[in-house]
Motif scaffolding. Structure first.
Motif, PDB file in Angstrom:
ATOM      1  N   ASN A 170      27.644  36.842  45.874  1.00 49.29           N
ATOM      2  CA  ASN A 170      28.886  37.439  46.364  1.00 49.29           C
ATOM      3  C   ASN A 170      29.077  36.892  47.926  1.00 49.29           C
ATOM      4  N   HIS A 171      28.011  36.695  48.634  1.00 49.69           N
ATOM      5  CA  HIS A 171      28.446  36.146  49.983  1.00 49.69           C
ATOM      6  C   HIS A 171      28.703  34.699  50.066  1.00 49.69           C
ATOM      7  N   ASP A 172      28.173  34.226  49.132  1.00 51.80           N
ATOM      8  CA  ASP A 172      28.378  32.595  48.802  1.00 51.80           C
ATOM      9  C   ASP A 172      29.679  32.150  48.115  1.00 51.80           C
ATOM     10  N   GLY A 173      30.424  33.236  47.835  1.00 51.88           N
ATOM     11  CA  GLY A 173      31.813  33.080  47.118  1.00 51.88           C
ATOM     12  C   GLY A 173      31.784  32.916  45.604  1.00 51.88           C
ATOM     13  N   GLU A 174      30.717  33.008  45.038  1.00 55.45           N
ATOM     14  CA  GLU A 174      30.432  32.864  43.693  1.00 55.45           C
ATOM     15  C   GLU A 174      30.883  33.823  42.621  1.00 55.45           C
ATOM     16  N   LEU A 175      30.829  35.245  43.339  1.00 59.80           N
ATOM     17  CA  LEU A 175      30.994  36.190  42.426  1.00 59.80           C
ATOM     18  C   LEU A 175      31.810  37.399  43.378  1.00 59.80           C
ATOM     19  N   SER A 176      32.760  37.997  42.626  1.00 61.15           N
ATOM     20  CA  SER A 176      33.605  38.952  43.428  1.00 61.15           C
ATOM     21  C   SER A 176      33.598  40.250  42.738  1.00 61.15           C
ATOM     22  N   PHE A 177      33.482  41.396  43.686  1.00 59.88           N
ATOM     23  CA  PHE A 177      33.204  42.780  42.986  1.00 59.88           C
ATOM     24  C   PHE A 177      34.626  43.491  42.984  1.00 59.88           C
ATOM     25  N   LYS A 178      35.618  42.820  43.379  1.00 57.53           N
ATOM     26  CA  LYS A 178      37.012  43.391  43.596  1.00 57.53           C
ATOM     27  C   LYS A 178      37.554  44.154  42.304  1.00 57.53           C
ATOM     28  N   ASN A 179      37.194  43.738  41.265  1.00 63.47           N
ATOM     29  CA  ASN A 179      37.732  44.031  39.976  1.00 63.47           C
ATOM     30  C   ASN A 179      36.545  44.643  39.305  1.00 63.47           C
ATOM     31  N   VAL A 180      35.526  45.042  39.972  1.00 65.17           N
ATOM     32  CA  VAL A 180      34.362  45.483  39.034  1.00 65.17           C
ATOM     33  C   VAL A 180      34.333  47.173  39.574  1.00 65.17           C
ATOM     34  N   VAL A 181      34.221  48.037  38.262  1.00 65.64           N
ATOM     35  CA  VAL A 181      33.677  49.455  38.533  1.00 65.64           C
ATOM     36  C   VAL A 181      32.705  49.605  37.930  1.00 65.64           C
ATOM     37  N   THR A 182      31.749  50.133  38.794  1.00 66.08           N
ATOM     38  CA  THR A 182      30.444  50.454  38.379  1.00 66.08           C
ATOM     39  C   THR A 182      30.034  52.399  37.845  1.00 66.08           C
TER      40      THR A 182
ATOM     41  N   GLU B 248      33.628  35.358  33.738  1.00 62.85           N
ATOM     42  CA  GLU B 248      34.645  35.104  32.381  1.00 62.85           C
ATOM     43  C   GLU B 248      35.626  36.205  32.160  1.00 62.85           C
ATOM     44  N   HIS B 249      35.359  37.371  32.480  1.00 66.38           N
ATOM     45  CA  HIS B 249      36.440  38.571  32.374  1.00 66.38           C
ATOM     46  C   HIS B 249      37.649  38.108  33.180  1.00 66.38           C
ATOM     47  N   GLU B 250      37.202  37.723  34.581  1.00 66.59           N
ATOM     48  CA  GLU B 250      38.129  37.424  35.393  1.00 66.59           C
ATOM     49  C   GLU B 250      39.213  36.203  35.042  1.00 66.59           C
ATOM     50  N   ASN B 251      38.686  35.505  34.291  1.00 68.59           N
ATOM     51  CA  ASN B 251      39.688  34.462  33.944  1.00 68.59           C
ATOM     52  C   ASN B 251      39.821  34.569  32.424  1.00 68.59           C
ATOM     53  N   GLY B 252      39.707  35.636  31.884  1.00 68.41           N
ATOM     54  CA  GLY B 252      40.098  35.843  30.341  1.00 68.41           C
ATOM     55  C   GLY B 252      41.356  36.674  30.155  1.00 68.41           C
ATOM     56  N   PRO B 253      41.669  37.164  28.974  1.00 65.88           N
ATOM     57  CA  PRO B 253      42.818  37.761  28.813  1.00 65.88           C
ATOM     58  C   PRO B 253      42.933  39.151  29.437  1.00 65.88           C
ATOM     59  N   GLU B 254      41.851  39.890  29.548  1.00 59.98           N
ATOM     60  CA  GLU B 254      41.734  41.241  29.838  1.00 59.98           C
ATOM     61  C   GLU B 254      41.552  41.316  31.327  1.00 59.98           C
ATOM     62  N   LYS B 255      41.955  40.295  32.235  1.00 59.50           N
ATOM     63  CA  LYS B 255      41.609  40.308  33.664  1.00 59.50           C
ATOM     64  C   LYS B 255      42.581  41.692  34.253  1.00 59.50           C
ATOM     65  N   ASP B 256      43.511  41.975  33.767  1.00 57.13           N
ATOM     66  CA  ASP B 256      44.143  43.144  34.363  1.00 57.13           C
ATOM     67  C   ASP B 256      43.442  44.338  34.326  1.00 57.13           C
ATOM     68  N   ARG B 257      42.562  44.677  33.473  1.00 54.92           N
ATOM     69  CA  ARG B 257      41.634  45.674  33.578  1.00 54.92           C
ATOM     70  C   ARG B 257      40.391  45.627  34.085  1.00 54.92           C
ATOM     71  N   PRO B 258      39.731  46.340  35.108  1.00 58.23           N
ATOM     72  CA  PRO B 258      38.446  46.013  35.778  1.00 58.23           C
ATOM     73  C   PRO B 258      37.326  45.545  34.627  1.00 58.23           C
ATOM     74  N   PHE B 259      36.465  45.015  35.138  1.00 53.68           N
ATOM     75  CA  PHE B 259      35.110  44.938  34.261  1.00 53.68           C
ATOM     76  C   PHE B 259      34.294  46.228  34.565  1.00 53.68           C
ATOM     77  N   VAL B 260      33.692  46.640  33.688  1.00 53.27           N
ATOM     78  CA  VAL B 260      33.027  47.858  33.817  1.00 53.27           C
ATOM     79  C   VAL B 260      31.452  47.671  33.494  1.00 53.27           C
ATOM     80  N   LEU B 261      30.856  47.797  34.649  1.00 50.52           N
ATOM     81  CA  LEU B 261      29.235  47.659  34.881  1.00 50.52           C
ATOM     82  C   LEU B 261      28.429  48.877  34.895  1.00 50.52           C
ATOM     83  N   GLY B 262      27.505  49.106  34.117  1.00 49.94           N
ATOM     84  CA  GLY B 262      26.617  50.165  34.272  1.00 49.94           C
ATOM     85  C   GLY B 262      25.178  49.644  34.854  1.00 49.94           C
TER      86      GLY B 262
END
Ligand code: GLP
Length: 267
Positions: free
Chosen positions: A58-70, A26-40
């Motif tokens: 992730n391997h099946d292409g359903e989820l990318s971590f490219k824009n995720v900061v942990t 949702e974040h990737e397709n939303g208005p804030e996609k220019d900042r990373p999603f921050v995951l604890g």
């Protein structure tokens, strides 16, 4: 607070992984996609099934971590990254090394070997703030209700800092140290209770009979630093995902209430 009760460990993990993936997508397709999603993220046995499912997605292409900061919750003091007991090692072995597209520079884990541990903790808080805070903090809890390494009676306003482990926690965690309590470090660096509750959403995994009291205290108990997990009652975006076995100490009314309220979430 929401409580999602699933039949067993696997279903709890599948539900939680989908929830996390949905938030990231949702974040990737939303208005804030220019900042990373921050995951604890936590360590422990509770999140392992979630990590397995996130890796599959992730391997099946359903989820990318490219824009995720942990940001990880905690780390033992005195263990090097390479030590097989370190949380750094645990996270790389069980998640990060198995993802196709997470950027190593986006992975944050407290350094248990830091020369100046207090500074390390201050910098960690600053770094979280520099991203605008954590979007979603996934966590587990200890049998005594500890969140991260925030043992009973840690201030509910605590920030990232040095924590002394209780004997109970050392006994519980000795299963990862050849069942030898003397090998378990006595202290750790840990995010604070308030570091977790400052997150926009908090998702806590609770499994098994031995966590039943902690679950009941989290949901029905008084808000008290004796059970740091009880702070979740004050959070606007708190979710507990648990299995049936962990519900043993809930009153029947509470159990029925959440089964009914969340019946659409049942897998
Ligand atoms: C450790 C970690 C906690 C974790 C707890 C429960 O003490 N510091 O973050 O929640 O263990 O672990 P498990 O999921 O293995 O029960």
């Amino acid at each position: 607070m929401r409580v999602i009760i699933q039949r067993d460990y696997l279903r709890t993990c599948l539900w939680a992984a989908k929830y996390i993936a949905d938030r990231i997508n949702e974040h990737e397709n939303g208005p804030e996609k220019d900042r990373p999603f921050v995951l604890g993220l936590p360590t422990g046995s509770s999140p392992l099934g979630v990590y397995r499912e996130l890796i599959r997605m992730n391997h099946d292409g359903e989820l990318s971590f490219k824009n995720v900061v942990t940001f990880n919750m905690d780390e033992y003091m005195g263990l090097t990254r390479e030590d097989p007991h370190s949380y750094w090692h645990f996270m790389h072995e069980n998640l990060f090394d198995r993802l196709t597209d997470i950027k190593p520079e986006n992975i944050n884990i407290l350094d248990g070997m830091a020369e100046d541990p207090e500074k390390e903790c201050e910098e960690y808080e600053k770094k979280i703030a520099s991203y605008g805070g954590i979007d979603l903090f996934l966590g587990g809890i200890g049998v005594d209700g500890h969140l991260a390494f925030n043992e009973p009676f840690t201030s509910l306003r605590s920030r990232t800092g040095i924590r002394k482990l209780t004997t109970n926690t050392k006994v519980a965690n000795s299963r990862f140290f050849d069942n030898d309590i003397s090998k378990v470090p006595s202290s750790a660096l840990s995010v604070g209770v308030a570091t977790v509750t400052d997150s926009k959403e908090v998702l806590i995994l609770i499994h098994g009979h031995n966590k039943a009291r902690a679950l009941a205290e989290s949901v029905e108990g008084a808000i008290t630093s004796k059970w740091t997990c009880s702070v979740l009652q004050m959070h606007n975006g708190a979710i507990i995902a648990c299995d049936e076995a962990a519900c043993g100490e809930l009153t029947v009314d509470t159990y029925k209430y959440f089964l009914d309220a969340e019946r659409e979430e049942r897998l």
